[in-house]
Structures are given as structure tokens and as C-alpha cells.
Design a protein around this motif. Structure first.
Motif, PDB file in Angstrom:
ATOM      1  N   THR A  82     110.580  26.693  22.218  1.00 39.00           N
ATOM      2  CA  THR A  82     110.676  25.652  20.893  1.00 39.00           C
ATOM      3  C   THR A  82     112.003  25.390  20.959  1.00 39.00           C
ATOM      4  OG1 THR A  82     110.965  27.777  19.487  1.00 39.00           O
ATOM      5  CG2 THR A  82     108.773  27.063  19.760  1.00 39.00           C
TER       6      THR A  82
ATOM      7  N   GLN B 240     110.454  21.732  19.843  1.00 40.16           N
ATOM      8  CA  GLN B 240     110.277  21.943  18.593  1.00 40.16           C
ATOM      9  C   GLN B 240     109.355  20.826  18.001  1.00 40.16           C
ATOM     10  OE1 GLN B 240     113.395  22.463  15.877  1.00 40.16           O
ATOM     11  NE2 GLN B 240     114.802  21.474  17.276  1.00 40.16           N
TER      12      GLN B 240
ATOM     13  N   TYR C 176     102.652  27.270  15.936  1.00 39.66           N
ATOM     14  CA  TYR C 176     103.435  26.156  16.686  1.00 39.66           C
ATOM     15  C   TYR C 176     102.329  24.902  17.005  1.00 39.66           C
ATOM     16  CZ  TYR C 176     105.898  24.189  20.666  1.00 39.66           C
ATOM     17  OH  TYR C 176     106.488  23.090  21.682  1.00 39.66           O
TER      18      TYR C 176
END
Length: 165
Positions: A31, A36, A113
Motif C-alpha cells: 500500500t 494506496q 483495501y
């Protein structure tokens, strides 16, 4: 400018992931930096480059009626096909059943995520995008999702228990 941006995305994403791997894969999945905002920023950069080359070819053509200019669309379309559809490469290879390792080790964190990070287009606020747009415009297709397989023995036993019709 778009071609350079695509190249930068591809290189920066690859370097960020290589550093993450070298540092021991902290967190279980990458990430860091561009990762990200996109689950595959390197593939986004590659596709952006080829679409920009296609647009650049327009300046050398005689306009939208130029058959050769339209023929040059084969290159970005082929690149997208390879990265999005060929099972042994790209997004297809990195997703689906290959996500099992993340869901086994980090089920809640990885699900969060995925829910909040675009599959290709780096963006903020992905969580709030309607599913119809994710499935169409943003190419977050259902076939890229991890679907745990039911226990093979239980499905075989239930099939054996039924009489032939």
C-alpha cells in the motif's frame, strides 16, 4: 505529457513495490505510494502510455477518416487485452484465486483495501463510486474477485447422495 506520465507511473510503482518487497513485505500487501490509490498502478501506467501513443499518431494522420490511424488502435487494445484478460499475466494473474493468500492472512484488512482502492485508475474516494461504474468504466470486473471454493468433498458427497434423474 501523457506518455511521460504513464511511464512515470509504471516506473515509480515498480520501484515502490520493489522497495516494499526488499523491506520485508510489511503489512502483507503493498500500500506504499501509488499502491494506496490503485491496486495495479504499474499496469495503469503501461496502458496510459499506449493510449497516448495512439493519440499522438492522430497528429500524423489525416484525421478521423484515416484508416491507418484507426488501425493503430490495435496496439493499445492488444496491450489492454494482455494485461486484463490473459490468465498468465497482468491483472487476471494477480487477482482471482491468487488473492487467496491475502484473504487467508489479512481478511479484514485486504477486504477494506479492495473496497477502497481502484483496480487500475489511481483515485481517491473509490469506496463511494457506484458498483455499476466500478464494473464498467473502472474495469473492476467480477472475474477479478476472489471466490473461495466450496469444499470439494462436500459437493461430491451431495452429488453422490442424489438419485440419477
Amino acid at each position: 505529457a501523457g506518455f511521460l506520465l504513464g511511464g512515470a507511473f509504471e516506473v515509480v510503482a515498480d520501484v515502490q513495490k520493489a522497495r516494499w518487497v526488499k523491506q520485508g513485505r510489511q503489512g502483507g500487501f503493498c500500500t506504499a505510494g501509488l499502491w494506496q490509490f490503485s491496486r495495479h498502478p504499474n499496469y495503469f501506467g503501461e496502458m496510459l502510455q499506449w493510449w497516448c501513443v495512439w493519440l499522438l499518431a492522430f497528429s500524423c494522420s489525416s484525421g478521423v477518416t484515416d484508416v491507418l490511424w484507426w488501425a493503430t488502435s490495435a496496439s493499445p487494445l492488444f496491450t489492454m487485452h494482455i494485461l486484463l484478460n490473459v490468465p498468465a499475466t497482468g491483472v487476471t494473474h494477480a487477482n482471482g484465486k491468487n488473492l487467496e493468500r491475502y484473504y487467508d492472512k489479512f481478511p479484514e484488512t485486504y477486504a477494506e483495501y479492495r473496497a477502497s482502492t481502484s483496480i487500475l485508475l489511481p483515485m481517491v474516494g473509490y469506496r463511494h463510486v457506484p458498483m455499476i461504474l466500478k464494473r464498467t468504466m473502472l474495469l473492476d470486473l467480477e472475474r477479478y474477485e476472489y471466490r473461495p471454493q466450496a469444499d470439494a468433498t462436500s459437493s461430491t458427497n451431495s452429488t453422490r447422495g442424489r438419485k440419477a434423474e
